[in-house]
Scaffold this motif. Structure first.
Motif, PDB file in Angstrom:
ATOM      1  N   LEU A 241     -18.493  -4.414   2.974  1.00 54.73           N
ATOM      2  CA  LEU A 241     -17.461  -3.757   2.177  1.00 54.73           C
ATOM      3  C   LEU A 241     -16.526  -2.909   3.040  1.00 54.73           C
ATOM      4  CD1 LEU A 241     -16.317  -3.162  -0.645  1.00 54.73           C
ATOM      5  CD2 LEU A 241     -17.849  -1.209  -0.757  1.00 54.73           C
ATOM      6  N   THR A 242     -17.075  -2.221   4.056  1.00 59.32           N
ATOM      7  CA  THR A 242     -16.225  -1.387   4.917  1.00 59.32           C
ATOM      8  C   THR A 242     -15.113  -2.221   5.523  1.00 59.32           C
ATOM      9  OG1 THR A 242     -18.262  -0.283   5.531  1.00 59.32           O
ATOM     10  CG2 THR A 242     -16.300   0.328   6.752  1.00 59.32           C
ATOM     11  N   SER A 243     -15.489  -3.407   5.998  1.00 59.41           N
ATOM     12  CA  SER A 243     -14.522  -4.276   6.626  1.00 59.41           C
ATOM     13  C   SER A 243     -13.462  -4.719   5.614  1.00 59.41           C
ATOM     14  CB  SER A 243     -15.271  -5.480   7.179  1.00 59.41           C
ATOM     15  OG  SER A 243     -14.449  -6.309   7.886  1.00 59.41           O
ATOM     16  N   ALA A 244     -13.899  -5.057   4.396  1.00 59.92           N
ATOM     17  CA  ALA A 244     -12.942  -5.458   3.358  1.00 59.92           C
ATOM     18  C   ALA A 244     -12.005  -4.303   3.042  1.00 59.92           C
ATOM     19  CB  ALA A 244     -13.686  -5.902   2.107  1.00 59.92           C
ATOM     20  N   ILE A 245     -12.570  -3.105   2.915  1.00 60.74           N
ATOM     21  CA  ILE A 245     -11.753  -1.934   2.559  1.00 60.74           C
ATOM     22  C   ILE A 245     -10.761  -1.612   3.673  1.00 60.74           C
ATOM     23  CG2 ILE A 245     -11.881   0.572   2.301  1.00 60.74           C
ATOM     24  CD1 ILE A 245     -14.223   0.212   0.470  1.00 60.74           C
ATOM     25  N   TYR A 246     -11.233  -1.577   4.926  1.00 60.96           N
ATOM     26  CA  TYR A 246     -10.332  -1.270   6.043  1.00 60.96           C
ATOM     27  C   TYR A 246      -9.204  -2.292   6.114  1.00 60.96           C
ATOM     28  CZ  TYR A 246     -13.029   2.515   8.151  1.00 60.96           C
ATOM     29  OH  TYR A 246     -13.631   3.722   8.395  1.00 60.96           O
ATOM     30  N   ASN A 247      -9.561  -3.558   5.928  1.00 68.64           N
ATOM     31  CA  ASN A 247      -8.517  -4.573   5.983  1.00 68.64           C
ATOM     32  C   ASN A 247      -7.565  -4.463   4.803  1.00 68.64           C
ATOM     33  OD1 ASN A 247      -8.589  -6.193   8.358  1.00 68.64           O
ATOM     34  ND2 ASN A 247     -10.627  -6.831   7.745  1.00 68.64           N
ATOM     35  N   GLU A 248      -8.080  -4.040   3.646  1.00 68.94           N
ATOM     36  CA  GLU A 248      -7.180  -3.868   2.506  1.00 68.94           C
ATOM     37  C   GLU A 248      -6.124  -2.806   2.801  1.00 68.94           C
ATOM     38  OE1 GLU A 248     -10.088  -3.251  -0.509  1.00 68.94           O
ATOM     39  OE2 GLU A 248     -10.483  -5.394  -0.646  1.00 68.94           O
ATOM     40  N   VAL A 249      -6.525  -1.745   3.499  1.00 71.86           N
ATOM     41  CA  VAL A 249      -5.552  -0.704   3.835  1.00 71.86           C
ATOM     42  C   VAL A 249      -4.516  -1.249   4.828  1.00 71.86           C
ATOM     43  CG1 VAL A 249      -5.247   1.593   4.804  1.00 71.86           C
ATOM     44  CG2 VAL A 249      -7.208   1.107   3.356  1.00 71.86           C
ATOM     45  N   LEU A 250      -5.011  -1.981   5.832  1.00 74.10           N
ATOM     46  CA  LEU A 250      -4.101  -2.625   6.786  1.00 74.10           C
ATOM     47  C   LEU A 250      -3.135  -3.553   6.044  1.00 74.10           C
ATOM     48  CD1 LEU A 250      -3.886  -3.177  10.022  1.00 74.10           C
ATOM     49  CD2 LEU A 250      -4.991  -5.322   9.436  1.00 74.10           C
ATOM     50  N   GLN A 251      -3.693  -4.327   5.097  1.00 71.19           N
ATOM     51  CA  GLN A 251      -2.873  -5.264   4.336  1.00 71.19           C
ATOM     52  C   GLN A 251      -1.861  -4.528   3.477  1.00 71.19           C
ATOM     53  OE1 GLN A 251      -6.403  -6.987   2.938  1.00 71.19           O
ATOM     54  NE2 GLN A 251      -6.475  -8.600   4.470  1.00 71.19           N
ATOM     55  N   PHE A 252      -2.255  -3.374   2.960  1.00 71.49           N
ATOM     56  CA  PHE A 252      -1.322  -2.577   2.165  1.00 71.49           C
ATOM     57  C   PHE A 252      -0.090  -2.200   2.999  1.00 71.49           C
ATOM     58  CE2 PHE A 252       0.195   1.722   1.242  1.00 71.49           C
ATOM     59  CZ  PHE A 252       0.647   1.554  -0.061  1.00 71.49           C
ATOM     60  N   PHE A 253      -0.331  -1.731   4.224  1.00 74.55           N
ATOM     61  CA  PHE A 253       0.794  -1.361   5.095  1.00 74.55           C
ATOM     62  C   PHE A 253       1.685  -2.573   5.365  1.00 74.55           C
ATOM     63  CE2 PHE A 253      -1.592   2.453   5.839  1.00 74.55           C
ATOM     64  CZ  PHE A 253      -0.640   3.401   6.184  1.00 74.55           C
ATOM     65  N   LEU A 254       1.052  -3.745   5.572  1.00 73.20           N
ATOM     66  CA  LEU A 254       1.849  -4.933   5.874  1.00 73.20           C
ATOM     67  C   LEU A 254       2.647  -5.405   4.670  1.00 73.20           C
ATOM     68  CD1 LEU A 254      -0.597  -6.856   8.154  1.00 73.20           C
ATOM     69  CD2 LEU A 254       1.668  -6.029   8.749  1.00 73.20           C
ATOM     70  N   ILE A 255       2.053  -5.285   3.479  1.00 71.62           N
ATOM     71  CA  ILE A 255       2.760  -5.704   2.270  1.00 71.62           C
ATOM     72  C   ILE A 255       4.028  -4.864   2.111  1.00 71.62           C
ATOM     73  CG2 ILE A 255       2.630  -5.741  -0.257  1.00 71.62           C
ATOM     74  CD1 ILE A 255      -0.393  -6.421   0.098  1.00 71.62           C
ATOM     75  N   VAL A 256       3.886  -3.544   2.318  1.00 70.30           N
ATOM     76  CA  VAL A 256       5.055  -2.672   2.221  1.00 70.30           C
ATOM     77  C   VAL A 256       6.054  -3.007   3.332  1.00 70.30           C
ATOM     78  CG1 VAL A 256       5.867  -0.299   2.329  1.00 70.30           C
ATOM     79  CG2 VAL A 256       3.758  -0.829   1.119  1.00 70.30           C
ATOM     80  N   ALA A 257       5.545  -3.172   4.570  1.00 69.00           N
ATOM     81  CA  ALA A 257       6.439  -3.443   5.703  1.00 69.00           C
ATOM     82  C   ALA A 257       7.180  -4.763   5.523  1.00 69.00           C
ATOM     83  CB  ALA A 257       5.638  -3.469   7.004  1.00 69.00           C
ATOM     84  N   GLY A 258       6.541  -5.741   4.899  1.00 65.97           N
ATOM     85  CA  GLY A 258       7.155  -7.052   4.767  1.00 65.97           C
ATOM     86  C   GLY A 258       8.126  -7.157   3.599  1.00 65.97           C
TER      87      GLY A 258
ATOM     88  N   LEU B 289       6.108 -13.520   5.788  1.00 66.92           N
ATOM     89  CA  LEU B 289       5.019 -14.468   5.533  1.00 66.92           C
ATOM     90  C   LEU B 289       3.668 -13.800   5.754  1.00 66.92           C
ATOM     91  CD1 LEU B 289       6.428 -17.687   7.224  1.00 66.92           C
ATOM     92  CD2 LEU B 289       6.257 -17.187   4.787  1.00 66.92           C
ATOM     93  N   THR B 290       3.600 -12.929   6.780  1.00 63.63           N
ATOM     94  CA  THR B 290       2.366 -12.188   7.032  1.00 63.63           C
ATOM     95  C   THR B 290       2.013 -11.329   5.822  1.00 63.63           C
ATOM     96  OG1 THR B 290       2.899 -12.128   9.374  1.00 63.63           O
ATOM     97  CG2 THR B 290       1.242 -10.583   8.597  1.00 63.63           C
ATOM     98  N   ALA B 291       3.037 -10.676   5.242  1.00 65.70           N
ATOM     99  CA  ALA B 291       2.794  -9.841   4.059  1.00 65.70           C
ATOM    100  C   ALA B 291       2.252 -10.678   2.910  1.00 65.70           C
ATOM    101  CB  ALA B 291       4.087  -9.146   3.638  1.00 65.70           C
ATOM    102  N   LEU B 292       2.816 -11.868   2.735  1.00 67.77           N
ATOM    103  CA  LEU B 292       2.363 -12.753   1.668  1.00 67.77           C
ATOM    104  C   LEU B 292       0.899 -13.155   1.886  1.00 67.77           C
ATOM    105  CD1 LEU B 292       4.020 -13.739  -0.691  1.00 67.77           C
ATOM    106  CD2 LEU B 292       4.532 -15.810   0.572  1.00 67.77           C
ATOM    107  N   LEU B 293       0.594 -13.543   3.117  1.00 70.68           N
ATOM    108  CA  LEU B 293      -0.762 -13.949   3.448  1.00 70.68           C
ATOM    109  C   LEU B 293      -1.727 -12.768   3.319  1.00 70.68           C
ATOM    110  CD1 LEU B 293      -1.524 -16.784   4.295  1.00 70.68           C
ATOM    111  CD2 LEU B 293      -1.820 -15.959   6.618  1.00 70.68           C
ATOM    112  N   ALA B 294      -1.262 -11.577   3.742  1.00 74.08           N
ATOM    113  CA  ALA B 294      -2.092 -10.378   3.640  1.00 74.08           C
ATOM    114  C   ALA B 294      -2.436 -10.102   2.186  1.00 74.08           C
ATOM    115  CB  ALA B 294      -1.364  -9.187   4.253  1.00 74.08           C
ATOM    116  N   SER B 295      -1.478 -10.290   1.286  1.00 76.98           N
ATOM    117  CA  SER B 295      -1.790  -9.999  -0.107  1.00 76.98           C
ATOM    118  C   SER B 295      -2.747 -11.049  -0.684  1.00 76.98           C
ATOM    119  CB  SER B 295      -0.519  -9.860  -0.939  1.00 76.98           C
ATOM    120  OG  SER B 295       0.098 -11.090  -1.117  1.00 76.98           O
TER     121      SER B 295
END
Lengths: 570, 66
Positions: free
Chosen positions: A176-193, A353-359
């Motif tokens: 779960l830690t890994s999923a949560i940490y990556n979700e935060v990373l993905q959140f930043f990318l979604i906004v950035a993209g 595209l990275t943002a799309l994939l991240a989401s």
């Protein structure tokens, strides 16, 4: 179909992202020693991280693309999903419900039901939830494969297998830690993209005021009131004057109360993030912290849709427009990918595209981590192998991750063969989910509610949802999967109105049946309900917290801001 | 927890920011017609780089404070 051709720089950015996602998984591997580390992150994560993950786990690509599609279809009224639906529910779960979830030391939402009610209520919830997570992650895999194949010309099978494999890697390693940490990373990318996309689109229209003017023409040409796309409340008095086809009561009760509270307060996929927080105070702050960016998210996910529909038809050749589908309706669902391809030069295209994939990945990982926990604790440990060692359950969690992902891939392929089965299953899950919030509300705030009461309420509520769906039909639809399979007694102006009313009836029936059946059954002894029911639980101490760290004042500020947004865009 | 999350996020944003800004500096003209004549790579790359560096600095400060 419109094609995007990414270049070297775009693939380079995508590759950086993938390397970091897997890298996070590897660097967290050594922190996973017990099953509690794997499933609950050892309850050790600070509130800002669980808060952003709480938000991001829900931001799957279907949510992002679906909200943009709704923005194009319904205009600013889509923001009701945020400012009426999500925000009040998130404040409620943080202030009132988290003390029971976190304080009872339950490891999952079904386990709370077991502690509060009984085994059969837990079983009903655990089994339907586990099946639902697998199917929804399968459906999102399927949608992603289709999108990447249509947009980039990638191989459908390769894109499904590759993204499933990456999600598998990082959850398998770090839980779960890994999923949560990556979700935060993905959140930043979604906004950035996506944020620059909104900026460029808005500039192309000519600014906010120009957008409002153009949307007036769109609304009038579709036969609605002139401001129907830019006023969120003003036209809800009459369901025929707004594109959602809903009047204010159905919206407020169906979406605002039953559906949103049902999702944000009882769905383990989001609640699990808060349960991983490092203290009671942090767990209660988790949804409140998530609510602040959530409030602003319509800018990123709904505004692009409004821009897209305003531009469609009003631009010269070469300007942005939504293309029609074969059946003549506009292809709303492709709003975001089409805008990415239209406005982004090489470079930014890679980030988009990275943002799309991240989401896609954050949505899928949310489902998989919720599935492996419910499977291992609520099904495997409860019914299959009771008293095994902790390392056995940790092993089972990793196996459940593998199994859950394989099952998702199978579900994705099932969707390619039998699209109707997927629609049907989603419908069934909607019936099961609709009444849930009544059960939790009564369970947490009425100590007289009993296990028999909760179980019969849930079953009757689910049946009521199915009956209502079977007896009603949205305007213009044929009887079948859309409803009316028992005979169309009532017609609703839109599918959304039908959904909201299905939820309202399910909730009401569950609420009443639970009360009645509870009164006819033996009450649970009070000492067994300590920490599980409001009146029998001590309030968590707050003296050492500053006012902005206390849930209640923080929640009040957030509700005030949401109210302000509703008034500004009235 | 073993890992300060600001490190990987800051690093990733900084790397992507550098790539975008570098590519933006090296490219020009025709490819920016679709972005309304704005060199979004350069501008947005710069923003991401700045955000990334801020995250990295705050993670570093936190570590030396401990």
């Amino acid at each position: 179909m419109f094609r995007i051709q990414p270049g070297f720089i775009d693939y380079l950015i995508l590759a950086c992202y993938l390397a970091f996602v897997i890298g996070i998984g590897f660097s967290l591997k050594r922190t996973v020693r017990t099953s509690a580390d794997f499933f609950l992150s050892g309850r050790s994560i600070p509130a800002w991280i669980t808060g952003l993950a709480f938000l991001s786990a829900n931001l799957g690509a279907q949510e992002v693309m679906g909200m943009a599609a709704s923005g194009a279809k319904y205009g600013i009224a889509t923001s009701h999903f945020y400012w009426v639906g999500a925000i009040p529910a998130m404040v409620f779960v943080g202030v009132y419900m988290m003390p029971f979830y976190y304080g009872s030391r339950a490891r999952s939402v079904p386990e709370y039901l077991k502690l509060r009610f009984d085994e059969k209520t837990r079983c009903f919830n655990a089994v339907s939830f586990a099946a639902m997570t697998v199917f929804s992650s399968g459906i999102s895999l399927y949608a992603m494969g289709l999108l990447l194949a249509a947009l980039l010309g990638w191989d459908f099978h390769a894109s499904i297998l590759l993204s499933a494999f990456i999600v598998l890697c990082y959850i398998f390693l770090g839980g779960l830690t890994s999923a949560i940490y990556n979700e935060v990373l993905q959140f930043f990318l979604i906004v950035a993209g996506f944020l620059p996309l909104v900026f460029l689109g808005l500039k192309d229209v000519g600014g906010w005021q120009k957008l409002v003017d153009r949307l007036k023409d769109v609304a009038v040409s579709q036969g609605f009131a002139a401001g129907a796309f830019t006023d969120s409340w003003r036209h809800l008095g009459d369901s025929s004057r707004n594109p959602m086809g809903i009047e204010w009561f159905g919206m407020l009760m169906g979406l605002g109360f039953v559906l949103s509270f049902g999702y944000w307060c009882t769905d383990f996929l989001v609640v699990q993030r808060a349960m991983a927080a490092n203290s009671m105070a942090a767990a209660r702050r988790t949804p409140l912290i998530a609510a602040v960016p959530k409030m602003l998210f319509p800018v990123i996910v709904i505004l692009p849709g409004m821009i897209a529909i305003a531009l469609t038809g009003s631009q010269g050749p070469g300007g942005f427009h939504l293309p029609p589908k074969p059946d003549g309706a506009l292809n709303y669902d492709m709003t975001i990918p089409l805008m990415l391809g239209h406005y982004f030069p090489p470079g930014m295209l890679g980030l988009g595209l990275t943002a799309l994939l991240a989401s896609f990945m954050s949505g899928m990982a949310g489902n998989v981590t919720a599935f492996n926990t419910v499977w291992t604790y609520d099904i495997y440990q409860s019914y299959i192998r009771r008293n095994a060692s902790d390392s056995h359950y940790l092993w089972m969690g990793r196996m459940a991750t593998v199994f859950g992902i394989i099952a998702s891939i199978l579900a994705a392929y099932l969707a390619t063969r039998f699209n109707n089965i997927m629609d049907f299953l989603q419908l069934v899950f909607a019936f099961v989910n609709a009444p849930l919030f009544a059960t939790f509300l009564l369970g947490m705030f009425w100590k007289r509610a009993t296990g028999h009461g909760a179980f019969s309420g849930l079953v009757c509520g689910t049946v009521a949802a199915a009956l209502h769906h079977g007896l009603s039909l949205p305007k213009g639809a044929e009887a079948g999967i859309k409803g009316g399979w028992l005979g169309a007694w009532t017609a609703y102006p839109s599918e959304m109105a039908q959904n909201f009313w299905t939820a309202i009836w399910a909730w009401l029936v569950c609420f009443l049946v639970t009360i009645l059946a509870s009164l006819f059954s033996k009450p649970s002894p009070e000492d067994r309900l300590k920490g599980l029911v409001y009146t029998l639980t001590e309030k968590p101490p707050e003296e050492d917290l500053r006012w902005y760290q206390r849930p209640a004042p923080l929640g009040a500020v957030i509700l005030g801001l949401a109210l302000l947004l509703n008034i500004i865009f009235w | 927890m073993g890992l300060d999350l600001r490190l990987p996020i800051g690093l990733l944003l900084a790397v992507i920011g550098l790539l975008l800004a570098g590519f933006g500096l090296a490219s020009g003209g025709d490819i920016y017609r679709r972005s309304l004549g704005i060199n979004v790579n350069l501008w947005w790359g710069g923003v991401l780089l700045a955000v990334g560096i801020i995250l990295l600095i705050s993670a570093r400060r936190n570590r030396s404070a401990e």
